[in-house]
Design a protein around this motif. Structure first.
Motif, PDB file in Angstrom:
ATOM      1  N   PRO A 176       0.958  -1.323  -0.014  1.00  0.00           N
ATOM      2  CA  PRO A 176      -0.142  -0.065  -0.074  1.00  0.00           C
ATOM      3  C   PRO A 176       0.928   1.181   0.172  1.00  0.00           C
ATOM      4  CG  PRO A 176       0.021  -0.996   2.073  1.00  0.00           C
ATOM      5  CD  PRO A 176       0.623  -2.084   1.131  1.00  0.00           C
ATOM      6  N   TYR A 177       1.990   1.206   0.564  1.00  0.00           N
ATOM      7  CA  TYR A 177       2.946   2.509   0.596  1.00  0.00           C
ATOM      8  C   TYR A 177       3.495   2.818  -0.884  1.00  0.00           C
ATOM      9  CZ  TYR A 177       2.849   1.305   5.646  1.00  0.00           C
ATOM     10  OH  TYR A 177       2.306   1.006   6.928  1.00  0.00           O
ATOM     11  N   ARG A 214       1.928   7.275   5.991  1.00  0.00           N
ATOM     12  CA  ARG A 214       1.641   6.166   6.490  1.00  0.00           C
ATOM     13  C   ARG A 214       0.657   5.936   7.683  1.00  0.00           C
ATOM     14  NH1 ARG A 214       6.608   3.043   6.320  1.00  0.00           N
ATOM     15  NH2 ARG A 214       6.549   2.717   8.717  1.00  0.00           N
ATOM     16  N   ARG A 215       0.485   6.957   8.470  1.00  0.00           N
ATOM     17  CA  ARG A 215      -0.498   7.287   9.728  1.00  0.00           C
ATOM     18  C   ARG A 215      -1.943   6.750   8.947  1.00  0.00           C
ATOM     19  NH1 ARG A 215       0.067   8.545  14.689  1.00  0.00           N
ATOM     20  NH2 ARG A 215       1.903   9.283  14.130  1.00  0.00           N
ATOM     21  N   LEU A 216      -2.267   7.350   7.907  1.00  0.00           N
ATOM     22  CA  LEU A 216      -3.455   7.173   7.390  1.00  0.00           C
ATOM     23  C   LEU A 216      -3.726   5.886   6.910  1.00  0.00           C
ATOM     24  CD1 LEU A 216      -6.168   8.439   6.527  1.00  0.00           C
ATOM     25  CD2 LEU A 216      -5.159   9.039   4.332  1.00  0.00           C
ATOM     26  N   GLU A 251      -5.973   0.474   7.444  1.00  0.00           N
ATOM     27  CA  GLU A 251      -6.153  -0.796   7.619  1.00  0.00           C
ATOM     28  C   GLU A 251      -6.646  -1.415   9.060  1.00  0.00           C
ATOM     29  OE1 GLU A 251      -2.457  -4.359   7.808  1.00  0.00           O
ATOM     30  OE2 GLU A 251      -1.844  -2.244   8.084  1.00  0.00           O
ATOM     31  N   SER A 252      -6.771  -0.475  10.077  1.00  0.00           N
ATOM     32  CA  SER A 252      -7.341  -0.693  11.408  1.00  0.00           C
ATOM     33  C   SER A 252      -8.951  -0.759  11.257  1.00  0.00           C
ATOM     34  CB  SER A 252      -6.971  -0.081  12.297  1.00  0.00           C
ATOM     35  OG  SER A 252      -5.521   0.066  12.812  1.00  0.00           O
ATOM     36  N   ARG A 266       9.274  11.956   1.638  1.00  0.00           N
ATOM     37  CA  ARG A 266       8.258  12.261   2.691  1.00  0.00           C
ATOM     38  C   ARG A 266       8.246  10.755   3.591  1.00  0.00           C
ATOM     39  NH1 ARG A 266       2.008  12.724   1.331  1.00  0.00           N
ATOM     40  NH2 ARG A 266       2.282  10.754   0.538  1.00  0.00           N
ATOM     41  N   PHE A 267       8.379   9.642   2.714  1.00  0.00           N
ATOM     42  CA  PHE A 267       8.529   8.583   3.103  1.00  0.00           C
ATOM     43  C   PHE A 267       9.602   8.293   4.134  1.00  0.00           C
ATOM     44  CE2 PHE A 267       9.441   4.190   3.466  1.00  0.00           C
ATOM     45  CZ  PHE A 267       8.311   3.197   3.762  1.00  0.00           C
ATOM     46  N   GLU A 268      10.809   8.691   3.741  1.00  0.00           N
ATOM     47  CA  GLU A 268      11.893   8.551   4.741  1.00  0.00           C
ATOM     48  C   GLU A 268      11.676   9.492   5.738  1.00  0.00           C
ATOM     49  OE1 GLU A 268      15.047   9.588   2.310  1.00  0.00           O
ATOM     50  OE2 GLU A 268      14.994   7.688   1.033  1.00  0.00           O
ATOM     51  N   ALA A 269      11.203  10.546   5.697  1.00  0.00           N
ATOM     52  CA  ALA A 269      10.955  11.467   6.927  1.00  0.00           C
ATOM     53  C   ALA A 269       9.964  10.741   8.158  1.00  0.00           C
ATOM     54  CB  ALA A 269      10.431  13.017   6.298  1.00  0.00           C
ATOM     55  N   GLU A 270       8.803  10.523   7.297  1.00  0.00           N
ATOM     56  CA  GLU A 270       8.031   9.638   8.452  1.00  0.00           C
ATOM     57  C   GLU A 270       8.663   8.557   8.860  1.00  0.00           C
ATOM     58  OE1 GLU A 270       4.765   8.795   5.983  1.00  0.00           O
ATOM     59  OE2 GLU A 270       3.895  10.687   6.095  1.00  0.00           O
ATOM     60  N   LEU A 271       9.516   7.743   8.408  1.00  0.00           N
ATOM     61  CA  LEU A 271      10.127   6.550   8.924  1.00  0.00           C
ATOM     62  C   LEU A 271      11.061   7.043   9.999  1.00  0.00           C
ATOM     63  CD1 LEU A 271      10.325   3.633   8.769  1.00  0.00           C
ATOM     64  CD2 LEU A 271      12.264   4.015   6.874  1.00  0.00           C
ATOM     65  N   LYS A 272      11.960   8.109   9.657  1.00  0.00           N
ATOM     66  CA  LYS A 272      12.761   8.490  10.504  1.00  0.00           C
ATOM     67  C   LYS A 272      12.266   9.061  11.949  1.00  0.00           C
ATOM     68  CE  LYS A 272      16.799  11.641  10.763  1.00  0.00           C
ATOM     69  NZ  LYS A 272      16.496  12.185  12.315  1.00  0.00           N
ATOM     70  N   ALA A 273      11.097   9.855  11.459  1.00  0.00           N
ATOM     71  CA  ALA A 273      10.129  10.334  12.722  1.00  0.00           C
ATOM     72  C   ALA A 273       9.785   9.010  13.805  1.00  0.00           C
ATOM     73  CB  ALA A 273       9.037  11.250  12.574  1.00  0.00           C
ATOM     74  N   GLU A 274       9.496   8.112  13.038  1.00  0.00           N
ATOM     75  CA  GLU A 274       8.939   6.594  13.879  1.00  0.00           C
ATOM     76  C   GLU A 274      10.080   6.244  14.537  1.00  0.00           C
ATOM     77  OE1 GLU A 274       7.035   4.109  11.378  1.00  0.00           O
ATOM     78  OE2 GLU A 274       5.392   5.345  11.300  1.00  0.00           O
ATOM     79  N   GLN A 275      11.492   6.137  14.048  1.00  0.00           N
ATOM     80  CA  GLN A 275      12.585   5.628  14.498  1.00  0.00           C
ATOM     81  C   GLN A 275      13.032   6.517  15.792  1.00  0.00           C
ATOM     82  OE1 GLN A 275      15.311   5.454  11.383  1.00  0.00           O
ATOM     83  NE2 GLN A 275      14.746   3.471  10.492  1.00  0.00           N
TER      84      GLN A 275
END
Length: 240
Positions: A81-82, A90-92, A97-98, A205-214
């Protein structure tokens, strides 16, 4: 030309092509003239082609199904999906999915007609039986009469792109869902996506979101470590 005549012609053509491929490059035996009284009857021509006929028939049936629009799509790649829906964060996607899993009462990875009926009733927009079937048909890519997670995401993708009619049950589902998609779809989302695309690429944007999660996980681990250290200090103070 009728379907039966078309089927016979296609089957004959496929059989000839398969026979030509099997005989290509094979050494041909020298002709042998048997005595007039010793000639044996040739074996039936279709005997060595029995297995080929079944395979050709399956291919022919598949082609006819595709021609008539009744064939199910075959997906060889794994659905991600990504990458297929980069306009959603990613959050949406996790929230959607939930929601999908919440209404997938059968836990089979699909939302069938009855589960969709229950969903629309809970959202306050009940639909008729024909209305529910029409909703599924709008995004049913494999013609199985139910919604996969990818087809479920297509609802919000089409709503965000303005591709759904105002009286569509799918648009009502997107508007009334517990997921707040107003920021990324349904109303003015097309402009939002275009602005996002100009501001930064999907990959960044994907990398930024992933880094924020990390980073968030690192902070949680650091907090947990400090709590454990404080507890050990307190325990040592009481033991002395």
């Amino acid at each position: 030309m009728s379907s039966e005549e078309l089927a016979r012609k296609l089957q004959r053509r496929l059989r000839l092509e398969a026979l030509a491929e099997n005989n290509h490059g094979a050494p041909q035996p020298a002709p042998y003239a048997a005595p007039a009284g010793d000639q044996e009857p040739e074996p039936p021509a279709r005997a060595p082609m029995a297995s080929a006929d079944s395979e050709l028939s399956a291919q022919l049936n598949r082609r006819l199904d595709i021609h008539q629009g009744a064939a199910r799509s075959r997906r060889s790649k794994v659905f991600n999906p990504y990458t297929e829906f980069p306009e959603f964060s990613r959050r949406l996607l996790r929230d959607l999915e939930s929601m999908f899993k919440m209404y997938d009462a059968g836990r089979d990875g699909f939302i069938d007609l009855m589960e969709l009926k229950l969903m629309m009733e809970k959202l306050g927009a009940p639909q008729t039986h024909l209305g529910l079937k029409s909703m599924i048909k709008e995004v049913d890519e494999d013609f199985d009469g139910k919604l996969s997670f990818r087809e479920f995401l297509l609802i919000f993708h089409k709503a965000a792109a303005g591709e759904l009619q105002e009286d569509s049950g799918l648009l009502a589902l997107a508007k009334l869902s517990e997921i707040d998609v107003a920021l990324e779809g349904v109303r003015g989302a097309k402009n939002f996506f275009e602005a996002k695309a100009q501001a930064l690429s999907c990959s960044s944007r994907f990398e930024a979101e992933l880094k924020a999660e990390q980073d968030e996980r690192k902070r949680e681990e650091e907090t947990r470590r400090l709590r454990q250290a404080a507890f050990q200090e307190l325990k040592a103070a009481f033991s002395t």
